[in-house]
Design a protein around this motif. Structure first.
Motif, PDB file in Angstrom:
ATOM      1  N   ARG A 263      34.091 -37.353   0.600  1.00 48.73           N
ATOM      2  CA  ARG A 263      34.119 -38.608  -0.150  1.00 48.73           C
ATOM      3  C   ARG A 263      33.286 -38.492  -1.406  1.00 48.73           C
ATOM      4  O   ARG A 263      32.366 -37.694  -1.482  1.00 48.73           O
ATOM      5  CB  ARG A 263      33.545 -39.738   0.701  1.00 48.73           C
ATOM      6  CG  ARG A 263      34.409 -40.095   1.846  1.00 48.73           C
ATOM      7  CD  ARG A 263      33.883 -41.346   2.458  1.00 48.73           C
ATOM      8  NE  ARG A 263      34.982 -41.976   3.169  1.00 48.73           N
ATOM      9  CZ  ARG A 263      34.849 -43.027   3.909  1.00 48.73           C
ATOM     10  NH1 ARG A 263      33.694 -43.614   4.032  1.00 48.73           N
ATOM     11  NH2 ARG A 263      35.890 -43.538   4.514  1.00 48.73           N
ATOM     12  N   GLY A 264      33.628 -39.349  -2.349  1.00 50.78           N
ATOM     13  CA  GLY A 264      32.832 -39.419  -3.566  1.00 50.78           C
ATOM     14  C   GLY A 264      32.868 -38.136  -4.362  1.00 50.78           C
ATOM     15  O   GLY A 264      33.902 -37.499  -4.477  1.00 50.78           O
ATOM     16  N   VAL A 265      31.708 -37.741  -4.882  1.00 53.83           N
ATOM     17  CA  VAL A 265      31.642 -36.566  -5.739  1.00 53.83           C
ATOM     18  C   VAL A 265      31.440 -35.267  -4.959  1.00 53.83           C
ATOM     19  O   VAL A 265      31.517 -34.194  -5.529  1.00 53.83           O
ATOM     20  CB  VAL A 265      30.541 -36.707  -6.822  1.00 53.83           C
ATOM     21  CG1 VAL A 265      30.827 -37.875  -7.735  1.00 53.83           C
ATOM     22  CG2 VAL A 265      29.175 -36.817  -6.218  1.00 53.83           C
ATOM     23  N   PHE A 266      31.187 -35.358  -3.639  1.00 58.26           N
ATOM     24  CA  PHE A 266      30.985 -34.163  -2.823  1.00 58.26           C
ATOM     25  C   PHE A 266      32.066 -34.065  -1.757  1.00 58.26           C
ATOM     26  O   PHE A 266      32.287 -34.992  -1.003  1.00 58.26           O
ATOM     27  CB  PHE A 266      29.606 -34.195  -2.150  1.00 58.26           C
ATOM     28  CG  PHE A 266      28.475 -34.042  -3.115  1.00 58.26           C
ATOM     29  CD1 PHE A 266      28.080 -32.783  -3.545  1.00 58.26           C
ATOM     30  CD2 PHE A 266      27.814 -35.151  -3.602  1.00 58.26           C
ATOM     31  CE1 PHE A 266      27.039 -32.636  -4.445  1.00 58.26           C
ATOM     32  CE2 PHE A 266      26.771 -35.020  -4.496  1.00 58.26           C
ATOM     33  CZ  PHE A 266      26.387 -33.760  -4.923  1.00 58.26           C
ATOM     34  N   TRP A 267      32.721 -32.910  -1.707  1.00 54.82           N
ATOM     35  CA  TRP A 267      33.753 -32.669  -0.708  1.00 54.82           C
ATOM     36  C   TRP A 267      33.322 -31.498   0.172  1.00 54.82           C
ATOM     37  O   TRP A 267      32.731 -30.531  -0.306  1.00 54.82           O
ATOM     38  CB  TRP A 267      35.086 -32.349  -1.364  1.00 54.82           C
ATOM     39  CG  TRP A 267      35.662 -33.474  -2.179  1.00 54.82           C
ATOM     40  CD1 TRP A 267      35.192 -34.751  -2.304  1.00 54.82           C
ATOM     41  CD2 TRP A 267      36.819 -33.420  -2.999  1.00 54.82           C
ATOM     42  NE1 TRP A 267      35.985 -35.485  -3.137  1.00 54.82           N
ATOM     43  CE2 TRP A 267      36.998 -34.694  -3.584  1.00 54.82           C
ATOM     44  CE3 TRP A 267      37.738 -32.428  -3.307  1.00 54.82           C
ATOM     45  CZ2 TRP A 267      38.048 -34.991  -4.445  1.00 54.82           C
ATOM     46  CZ3 TRP A 267      38.783 -32.724  -4.159  1.00 54.82           C
ATOM     47  CH2 TRP A 267      38.931 -33.997  -4.717  1.00 54.82           C
ATOM     48  N   GLN A 268      33.652 -31.552   1.471  1.00 54.41           N
ATOM     49  CA  GLN A 268      33.287 -30.483   2.388  1.00 54.41           C
ATOM     50  C   GLN A 268      34.366 -29.403   2.486  1.00 54.41           C
ATOM     51  O   GLN A 268      34.075 -28.251   2.777  1.00 54.41           O
ATOM     52  CB  GLN A 268      33.032 -31.045   3.801  1.00 54.41           C
ATOM     53  CG  GLN A 268      31.679 -31.693   3.958  1.00 54.41           C
ATOM     54  CD  GLN A 268      31.530 -32.962   3.138  1.00 54.41           C
ATOM     55  OE1 GLN A 268      32.386 -33.830   3.152  1.00 54.41           O
ATOM     56  NE2 GLN A 268      30.448 -33.041   2.402  1.00 54.41           N
ATOM     57  N   TRP A 269      35.616 -29.796   2.304  1.00 54.63           N
ATOM     58  CA  TRP A 269      36.736 -28.852   2.434  1.00 54.63           C
ATOM     59  C   TRP A 269      37.751 -29.163   1.347  1.00 54.63           C
ATOM     60  O   TRP A 269      38.090 -30.321   1.111  1.00 54.63           O
ATOM     61  CB  TRP A 269      37.373 -29.007   3.806  1.00 54.63           C
ATOM     62  CG  TRP A 269      38.519 -28.086   4.077  1.00 54.63           C
ATOM     63  CD1 TRP A 269      38.439 -26.836   4.619  1.00 54.63           C
ATOM     64  CD2 TRP A 269      39.902 -28.319   3.819  1.00 54.63           C
ATOM     65  NE1 TRP A 269      39.698 -26.293   4.719  1.00 54.63           N
ATOM     66  CE2 TRP A 269      40.611 -27.188   4.230  1.00 54.63           C
ATOM     67  CE3 TRP A 269      40.610 -29.389   3.268  1.00 54.63           C
ATOM     68  CZ2 TRP A 269      41.990 -27.083   4.112  1.00 54.63           C
ATOM     69  CZ3 TRP A 269      41.984 -29.282   3.156  1.00 54.63           C
ATOM     70  CH2 TRP A 269      42.658 -28.139   3.581  1.00 54.63           C
ATOM     71  N   ILE A 270      38.231 -28.119   0.675  1.00 49.15           N
ATOM     72  CA  ILE A 270      39.252 -28.278  -0.365  1.00 49.15           C
ATOM     73  C   ILE A 270      40.357 -27.271  -0.073  1.00 49.15           C
ATOM     74  O   ILE A 270      40.087 -26.089   0.154  1.00 49.15           O
ATOM     75  CB  ILE A 270      38.678 -28.031  -1.769  1.00 49.15           C
ATOM     76  CG1 ILE A 270      37.503 -28.981  -2.045  1.00 49.15           C
ATOM     77  CG2 ILE A 270      39.766 -28.201  -2.825  1.00 49.15           C
ATOM     78  CD1 ILE A 270      36.694 -28.628  -3.274  1.00 49.15           C
ATOM     79  N   GLY A 271      41.599 -27.748  -0.055  1.00 42.35           N
ATOM     80  CA  GLY A 271      42.743 -26.874   0.189  1.00 42.35           C
ATOM     81  C   GLY A 271      43.776 -27.008  -0.912  1.00 42.35           C
ATOM     82  O   GLY A 271      43.894 -28.059  -1.551  1.00 42.35           O
ATOM     83  N   PHE A 272      44.506 -25.946  -1.142  1.00 40.21           N
ATOM     84  CA  PHE A 272      45.569 -25.922  -2.147  1.00 40.21           C
ATOM     85  C   PHE A 272      46.831 -25.410  -1.478  1.00 40.21           C
ATOM     86  O   PHE A 272      46.821 -24.331  -0.886  1.00 40.21           O
ATOM     87  CB  PHE A 272      45.191 -24.989  -3.306  1.00 40.21           C
ATOM     88  CG  PHE A 272      43.890 -25.340  -3.961  1.00 40.21           C
ATOM     89  CD1 PHE A 272      43.857 -26.242  -5.008  1.00 40.21           C
ATOM     90  CD2 PHE A 272      42.700 -24.787  -3.524  1.00 40.21           C
ATOM     91  CE1 PHE A 272      42.655 -26.582  -5.606  1.00 40.21           C
ATOM     92  CE2 PHE A 272      41.491 -25.114  -4.117  1.00 40.21           C
ATOM     93  CZ  PHE A 272      41.471 -26.019  -5.160  1.00 40.21           C
ATOM     94  N   LEU A 273      47.907 -26.199  -1.546  1.00 44.69           N
ATOM     95  CA  LEU A 273      49.166 -25.761  -0.964  1.00 44.69           C
ATOM     96  C   LEU A 273      50.304 -26.004  -1.948  1.00 44.69           C
ATOM     97  O   LEU A 273      50.219 -26.901  -2.792  1.00 44.69           O
ATOM     98  CB  LEU A 273      49.443 -26.489   0.352  1.00 44.69           C
ATOM     99  CG  LEU A 273      49.718 -27.977   0.298  1.00 44.69           C
ATOM    100  CD1 LEU A 273      50.702 -28.336   1.383  1.00 44.69           C
ATOM    101  CD2 LEU A 273      48.440 -28.745   0.506  1.00 44.69           C
TER     102      LEU A 273
END
Length: 128
Positions: free
Chosen positions: A63-73
Motif C-alpha cells: 500500500r501507499g508508497v511502499f510495496w512488498q511484492w511487484i510482479g510483471f506479466l
C-alpha cells in the motif's frame, strides 16, 4: 501493440535514477512520490516491453508508497485468465520482493487448477 507501448522506450542506463535506499527492509520497496526514472516499476516495465516487444501489466502487493511484492506479466496472460479460468491456466511472471530481510527477484510460473476429467469405472468406456 497500442500506441503508448510503441512509443515507450527504456530509459538510457545513464538516466536511471533508482537508488539502493529505495529498498527499505522494514517498509518495502519505495515506489511512490518518485520521478519516472527513479521508479523500479517503470524502469523494469519499459525494459521488459522493449525486450519482448509486447505490453506488460504490473501487479503489486502493498500500500501507499511502499510495496512488498511487484510482479510483471504479459498483458496477453492477464487477458486470457478470465477465459481460461475454468480449465488450466499458467502464467509466467517476473517479480521482485523484499522478504525476511532479503531482496529477491526472478521469474515464476503460476499454475491454475486443472479440473479433473470424469473417469468412468468401466475401463472400456474410458478408452483404455
Amino acid at each position: 501493440m497500442n500506441k503508448k507501448t510503441q512509443n515507450a522506450r527504456p530509459f538510457p542506463r545513464t538516466a536511471i535514477g533508482f537508488q539502493p535506499e529505495y529498498l527499505d527492509f522494514e517498509k518495502g520497496i519505495h515506489v511512490g512520490n518518485l520521478n519516472e526514472n527513479q521508479r523500479i516499476t517503470r524502469i523494469l516495465k519499459l525494459a521488459l516491453e522493449a525486450r519482448f516487444q509486447e505490453p506488460f501489466v504490473t501487479e503489486r502487493f502493498g500500500r501507499g508508497v511502499f510495496w512488498q511484492w511487484i510482479g510483471f506479466l504479459p498483458r496477453a496472460n492477464r487477458t486470457a485468465k478470465p477465459i481460461s479460468s475454468k480449465v488450466s491456466f499458467g502464467c509466467s511472471k517476473f517479480f521482485l520482493t523484499i522478504d525476511e530481510q532479503l531482496f529477491k527477484c526472478g521469474f515464476s510460473v503460476e499454475r491454475g487448477m486443472i479440473q479433473p476429467r470424469l473417469i468412468s469405472r468401466n475401463p472400456a468406456a474410458a478408452g483404455f
